[in-house]
Design an enzyme around this catalytic site. Structure first.
Site, PDB file in Angstrom:
ATOM      1  N   ASP A  48       0.860  -1.192   0.000  1.00  9.08           N
ATOM      2  CA  ASP A  48       0.000   0.000   0.000  1.00  9.08           C
ATOM      3  C   ASP A  48       0.889   1.233   0.000  1.00  9.08           C
ATOM      4  O   ASP A  48       2.099   1.136   0.204  1.00  9.08           O
ATOM      5  CB  ASP A  48      -0.918  -0.010   1.254  1.00  9.08           C
ATOM      6  CG  ASP A  48      -2.179   0.835   1.072  1.00  9.08           C
ATOM      7  OD1 ASP A  48      -2.067   2.057   0.926  1.00  9.08           O
ATOM      8  OD2 ASP A  48      -3.279   0.257   1.076  1.00  9.08           O
ATOM      9  N   ASP A  83       3.627   2.494  -4.315  1.00  8.76           N
ATOM     10  CA  ASP A  83       2.686   3.436  -4.919  1.00  8.76           C
ATOM     11  C   ASP A  83       2.452   2.968  -6.352  1.00  8.76           C
ATOM     12  O   ASP A  83       3.379   2.971  -7.169  1.00  8.76           O
ATOM     13  CB  ASP A  83       3.287   4.849  -4.884  1.00  8.76           C
ATOM     14  CG  ASP A  83       2.344   5.886  -5.472  1.00  8.76           C
ATOM     15  OD1 ASP A  83       1.417   5.507  -6.222  1.00  8.76           O
ATOM     16  OD2 ASP A  83       2.543   7.081  -5.190  1.00  8.76           O
ATOM     17  N   ASN A 104      -5.873  -4.658  -6.250  1.00  3.45           N
ATOM     18  CA  ASN A 104      -7.047  -4.054  -5.607  1.00  3.45           C
ATOM     19  C   ASN A 104      -6.972  -2.535  -5.528  1.00  3.45           C
ATOM     20  O   ASN A 104      -7.991  -1.863  -5.627  1.00  3.45           O
ATOM     21  CB  ASN A 104      -7.205  -4.646  -4.197  1.00  3.45           C
ATOM     22  CG  ASN A 104      -8.085  -3.778  -3.331  1.00  3.45           C
ATOM     23  OD1 ASN A 104      -9.312  -3.801  -3.446  1.00  3.45           O
ATOM     24  ND2 ASN A 104      -7.468  -2.977  -2.473  1.00  3.45           N
ATOM     25  N   SER A 164     -15.077  -2.809 -11.274  1.00  2.00           N
ATOM     26  CA  SER A 164     -16.218  -2.160 -10.614  1.00  2.00           C
ATOM     27  C   SER A 164     -17.482  -2.486 -11.399  1.00  2.00           C
ATOM     28  O   SER A 164     -17.408  -2.776 -12.613  1.00  2.00           O
ATOM     29  CB  SER A 164     -16.016  -0.646 -10.605  1.00  2.00           C
ATOM     30  OG  SER A 164     -17.189   0.002 -10.166  1.00  2.00           O
ATOM     31  N   TYR A 178     -13.933   7.501 -13.893  1.00  2.00           N
ATOM     32  CA  TYR A 178     -13.699   6.313 -13.059  1.00  2.00           C
ATOM     33  C   TYR A 178     -14.165   5.066 -13.807  1.00  2.00           C
ATOM     34  O   TYR A 178     -13.461   4.054 -13.879  1.00  2.00           O
ATOM     35  CB  TYR A 178     -14.460   6.466 -11.737  1.00  2.00           C
ATOM     36  CG  TYR A 178     -14.380   5.256 -10.836  1.00  2.00           C
ATOM     37  CD1 TYR A 178     -13.224   4.958 -10.126  1.00  2.00           C
ATOM     38  CD2 TYR A 178     -15.475   4.390 -10.701  1.00  2.00           C
ATOM     39  CE1 TYR A 178     -13.160   3.840  -9.295  1.00  2.00           C
ATOM     40  CE2 TYR A 178     -15.413   3.286  -9.883  1.00  2.00           C
ATOM     41  CZ  TYR A 178     -14.259   3.009  -9.182  1.00  2.00           C
ATOM     42  OH  TYR A 178     -14.183   1.905  -8.371  1.00  2.00           O
TER      43      TYR A 178
HETATM   44  N1  LIG Z   1     -15.958   0.517  -2.063  1.00  2.00           N
HETATM   45  C1  LIG Z   1     -16.680   0.397  -3.149  1.00  2.00           C
HETATM   46  O1  LIG Z   1     -17.890   0.635  -3.121  1.00  2.00           O
HETATM   47  C2  LIG Z   1     -16.060  -0.074  -4.436  1.00  2.00           C
HETATM   48  C3  LIG Z   1     -16.914  -0.414  -5.502  1.00  2.00           C
HETATM   49  C4  LIG Z   1     -16.356  -0.854  -6.695  1.00  2.00           C
HETATM   50  C5  LIG Z   1     -14.989  -0.964  -6.833  1.00  2.00           C
HETATM   51  N2  LIG Z   1     -14.175  -0.613  -5.788  1.00  2.00           N
HETATM   52  C6  LIG Z   1     -12.734  -0.752  -5.982  1.00  2.00           C
HETATM   53  O2  LIG Z   1     -12.213  -1.558  -4.942  1.00  2.00           O
HETATM   54  C7  LIG Z   1     -10.867  -1.185  -4.679  1.00  2.00           C
HETATM   55  C8  LIG Z   1     -10.686  -0.894  -3.205  1.00  2.00           C
HETATM   56  O3  LIG Z   1     -11.534   0.192  -2.856  1.00  2.00           O
HETATM   57  P1  LIG Z   1     -11.906   0.556  -1.347  1.00  2.00           P
HETATM   58  O4  LIG Z   1     -13.318   0.974  -1.358  1.00  2.00           O
HETATM   59  O5  LIG Z   1     -11.468  -0.513  -0.437  1.00  2.00           O
HETATM   60  O6  LIG Z   1     -11.000   1.854  -1.157  1.00  2.00           O
HETATM   61  P2  LIG Z   1     -10.257   2.431   0.153  1.00  2.00           P
HETATM   62  O7  LIG Z   1      -9.954   3.846  -0.186  1.00  2.00           O
HETATM   63  O8  LIG Z   1     -11.036   2.137   1.380  1.00  2.00           O
HETATM   64  O9  LIG Z   1      -8.902   1.605   0.188  1.00  2.00           O
HETATM   65  C9  LIG Z   1      -8.003   1.724  -0.885  1.00  2.00           C
HETATM   66  C10 LIG Z   1      -6.595   1.414  -0.421  1.00  2.00           C
HETATM   67  O10 LIG Z   1      -5.746   1.569  -1.575  1.00  2.00           O
HETATM   68  C11 LIG Z   1      -4.626   2.362  -1.216  1.00  2.00           C
HETATM   69  N3  LIG Z   1      -4.143   3.105  -2.363  1.00  2.00           N
HETATM   70  C12 LIG Z   1      -4.717   4.195  -2.930  1.00  2.00           C
HETATM   71  N4  LIG Z   1      -3.945   4.643  -3.927  1.00  2.00           N
HETATM   72  C13 LIG Z   1      -2.867   3.824  -4.004  1.00  2.00           C
HETATM   73  C14 LIG Z   1      -1.714   3.782  -4.801  1.00  2.00           C
HETATM   74  N5  LIG Z   1      -1.476   4.720  -5.731  1.00  2.00           N
HETATM   75  N6  LIG Z   1      -0.807   2.802  -4.596  1.00  2.00           N
HETATM   76  C15 LIG Z   1      -1.007   1.879  -3.628  1.00  2.00           C
HETATM   77  N7  LIG Z   1      -2.076   1.867  -2.819  1.00  2.00           N
HETATM   78  C16 LIG Z   1      -2.995   2.848  -2.999  1.00  2.00           C
HETATM   79  C17 LIG Z   1      -5.114   3.281  -0.108  1.00  2.00           C
HETATM   80  O11 LIG Z   1      -4.037   3.728   0.716  1.00  2.00           O
HETATM   81  C18 LIG Z   1      -6.091   2.382   0.652  1.00  2.00           C
HETATM   82  O12 LIG Z   1      -5.456   1.660   1.685  1.00  2.00           O
HETATM   83  C19 LIG Z   1     -10.572   0.005  -5.581  1.00  2.00           C
HETATM   84  O13 LIG Z   1      -9.940  -0.434  -6.766  1.00  2.00           O
HETATM   85  C20 LIG Z   1     -11.951   0.548  -5.888  1.00  2.00           C
HETATM   86  O14 LIG Z   1     -11.982   1.294  -7.075  1.00  2.00           O
HETATM   87  C21 LIG Z   1     -14.683  -0.171  -4.595  1.00  2.00           C
END
Ligand SMILES: NC(=O)c1ccc[n+]([C@@H]2O[C@H](COP(=O)([O-])OP(=O)(O)OC[C@H]3O[C@@H](n4cnc5c(N)ncnc54)[C@H](O)[C@@H]3O)[C@@H](O)[C@H]2O)c1
Length: 276
Positions: A48, A83, A104, A164, A178
């Protein structure tokens, strides 16, 4: 304790002996995916931007970093900073024997009509969601091609990428960029799977609906939005990170050996129709 929270570290876990990398593992879906993979006996590289979970998330024990939670339960895990917008950091994290990559980490920026979106937003979301996923996939495949086919799993390695519901399944208002970046993830999954099925590499995707995480926190803290989300979700409850983690574990398991190139909707029926 619910049975899916038990750490199977005695060799009975579905991912026993495997090595997995989960990107974006500190918070939300990535954290739950890393924990679920560890509970099935894999060693997990938690990767992360930062070790700490988002302060606005809903995770249990969020003050303890993911890899520490795994270790505290007897599992195996390390944290590696990466990153996804820096190719050199991705290359550095994927440079050892590996069985599973979960792409993820992703970036979702606040909703707005397309005409109000900026070029900076396009570049930021495509840098992480599309290019970061693409680079991690390619580095993992290079590594898998140096490894033999695993006799037990019948696979050289597995990749599961989180796209997504917005990523090509349905249009969602005020999410154009997005959605386009997540459609890139879904089509990479399909195309790269086609190129590398001959190499015994499984490549699949998961397309979540709205799931309770810090990123979607505003939705889950606003009663009017919860009511609206319930109207558009056929299943009688909204999504939890564990719903996504269970699907990812299945796609990483030996039971999914003959599944590749699929983008599995895990969305309570959100993309099948409007339940009105
Ligand atoms: N939560 C939802 O409703 C949802 C729905 C569809 C898809 N998603 C996808 O699921 C995945 C996780 O989403 P989430 O809701 O858990 O988000 P979140 O923001 O709760 O967690 C995301 C994590 O990714 C890390 N991160 C962000 N940018 C980064 C980078 N450049 N390099 C490394 N790490 C990085 C952040 O530090 C964080 O720990 C994402 O790809 C998101 O697009 C989420």
């Amino acid at each position: 304790m619910s049975t899916n929270r038990v750490y199977k570290l005695d060799g009975t876990g579905r991912l026993h002996g495997r090595i997995a990398i989960v990107t974006g593992s500190s918070s939300g879906l990535g954290r739950e995916i890393a924990l679920a993979i560890a509970r099935e006996g894999a060693s997990v590289v938690c990767s992360d931007l930062r070790e700490a979970a988002r302060p606005d998330g809903f995770e249990e024990d969020k003050e303890i970093p993911t890899h520490e939670v795994i270790k505290n339960n007897g599992g195996r895990a390390v944290f590696k900073k990466c990153d996804l917008s820096h190719t050199s950091e991705i290359v550095a994290v994927i440079q050892f024997a590996l069985d599973i990559l979960v792409n993820n980490a992703g970036l979702w920026m606040p909703l707005r009509d397309f005409v109000e979106e900026s070029e900076e937003q396009w570049d930021a979301m495509f840098a992480i969601n599309a290019k970061g996923t693409r680079t991690a996939m390619q580095e993992a495949i290079k590594q898998y091609l140096r490894q033999p086919i695993d006799e037990i799993s019948g696979s050289r390695g597995r990749i599961v990428s989180i796209s997504s519901a917005a990523g090509g399944r349905t249009a969602i208002r005020r999410e154009a960029t997005y959605a386009a970046s997540k459609a890139a993830v879904a089509m990479l999954t399909q195309n790269v799977a086609l190129d590398h099925a001959k190499d015994y590499i499984n490549i699949n995707g998961v397309c979540p609906g709205v799931v309770k995480s810090g990123a979607a926190g505003i939705n889950f803290r606003t009663p009017e939005i919860i009511t609206e989300m319930r109207k558009t979700t056929p299943w009688p409850r909204l999504g939890e990170p564990s719903d996504i983690a269970k699907a990812v574990v299945f796609l990483c398991s030996d039971d999914a050996q003959w599944i590749t190139g699929q983008n599995l909707a895990v969305d309570g029926g959100f993309t099948i129709g409007i339940p009105l």
